[in-house]
Design an enzyme around this catalytic site. Structure first.
Site, PDB file in Angstrom:
ATOM      1  N   VAL A  18       0.775  -1.189   0.034  1.00  0.00           N
ATOM      2  CA  VAL A  18       0.112  -0.246   0.081  1.00  0.00           C
ATOM      3  C   VAL A  18       0.726   1.307   0.073  1.00  0.00           C
ATOM      4  CG1 VAL A  18      -1.873  -1.127   1.087  1.00  0.00           C
ATOM      5  CG2 VAL A  18      -0.251  -0.012   2.579  1.00  0.00           C
ATOM      6  N   HIS A  34      -4.998  -4.138  -2.168  1.00  0.00           N
ATOM      7  CA  HIS A  34      -5.133  -3.600  -1.186  1.00  0.00           C
ATOM      8  C   HIS A  34      -5.190  -1.913  -0.934  1.00  0.00           C
ATOM      9  CE1 HIS A  34      -3.986  -7.294   1.172  1.00  0.00           C
ATOM     10  NE2 HIS A  34      -5.095  -7.364   0.305  1.00  0.00           N
ATOM     11  N   CYS A  42     -14.507   9.169   0.267  1.00  0.00           N
ATOM     12  CA  CYS A  42     -15.759   9.261   0.857  1.00  0.00           C
ATOM     13  C   CYS A  42     -16.631   8.032   0.818  1.00  0.00           C
ATOM     14  CB  CYS A  42     -16.320  10.582   0.159  1.00  0.00           C
ATOM     15  SG  CYS A  42     -18.142  10.683   0.923  1.00  0.00           S
ATOM     16  N   CYS A  45     -20.001   9.520  -1.191  1.00  0.00           N
ATOM     17  CA  CYS A  45     -20.128   9.617  -2.770  1.00  0.00           C
ATOM     18  C   CYS A  45     -18.859   8.834  -3.432  1.00  0.00           C
ATOM     19  CB  CYS A  45     -20.215  11.143  -2.816  1.00  0.00           C
ATOM     20  SG  CYS A  45     -18.977  12.082  -2.622  1.00  0.00           S
ATOM     21  N   CYS A 102     -19.882  16.184  -0.129  1.00  0.00           N
ATOM     22  CA  CYS A 102     -21.213  15.854   0.688  1.00  0.00           C
ATOM     23  C   CYS A 102     -21.391  15.837   1.864  1.00  0.00           C
ATOM     24  CB  CYS A 102     -21.577  14.663  -0.034  1.00  0.00           C
ATOM     25  SG  CYS A 102     -20.477  13.141   0.435  1.00  0.00           S
TER      26      CYS A 102
END
Length: 118
Positions: A18, A34, A42, A45, A102
């Protein structure tokens, strides 16, 4: 691996890492099973943002908290996994910024233990 890819011996890399070290080494076609630690997404959204920019927003929103609870590095109570020990009571006034689109909850763009690989 990057050199093998560059010379056509490898068409791409599938990795569980990662940290994006394959890209730093020059690999271009990398499938990160991964995810990666360089972003946040988010949960509502799906928008993605830079982890670095998100970290700056956290520090701006909690500047007095960082002054109180994050002493110079040599004084931190670090755990074996690199996490700092912070009592849950110390988090009472800690603010985590939401998604700028959002207002949803943001999390790192990695698959945690027990999570589903996309």
């Amino acid at each position: 691996l990057a050199q093998l890819e560059k010379h056509g011996f490898v068409s791409g890399i599938v990795t569980q890492n990662v940290d994006r070290l394959h890209q730093a080494a020059g690999s271009r076609e990398v499938l990160e099973l991964h995810g990666h630690t360089h972003g946040v997404a988010c949960l509502n959204c799906g928008a993605e943002f830079s982890r670095h920019e998100f970290q700056q927003k956290i520090q701006q929103a909690n500047s007095s908290w960082f002054e109180r609870f994050m002493p110079p590095e040599e004084h931190l109570d670090l755990r074996a996994d690199g996490d700092a020990h912070v009592d849950t009571r110390d988090l009472a006034d800690f603010t985590i910024p939401g998604c700028t689109l959002c207002g949803g909850v943001l999390m790192p763009t990695i698959v945690f233990f027990g999570g589903s690989v996309p």
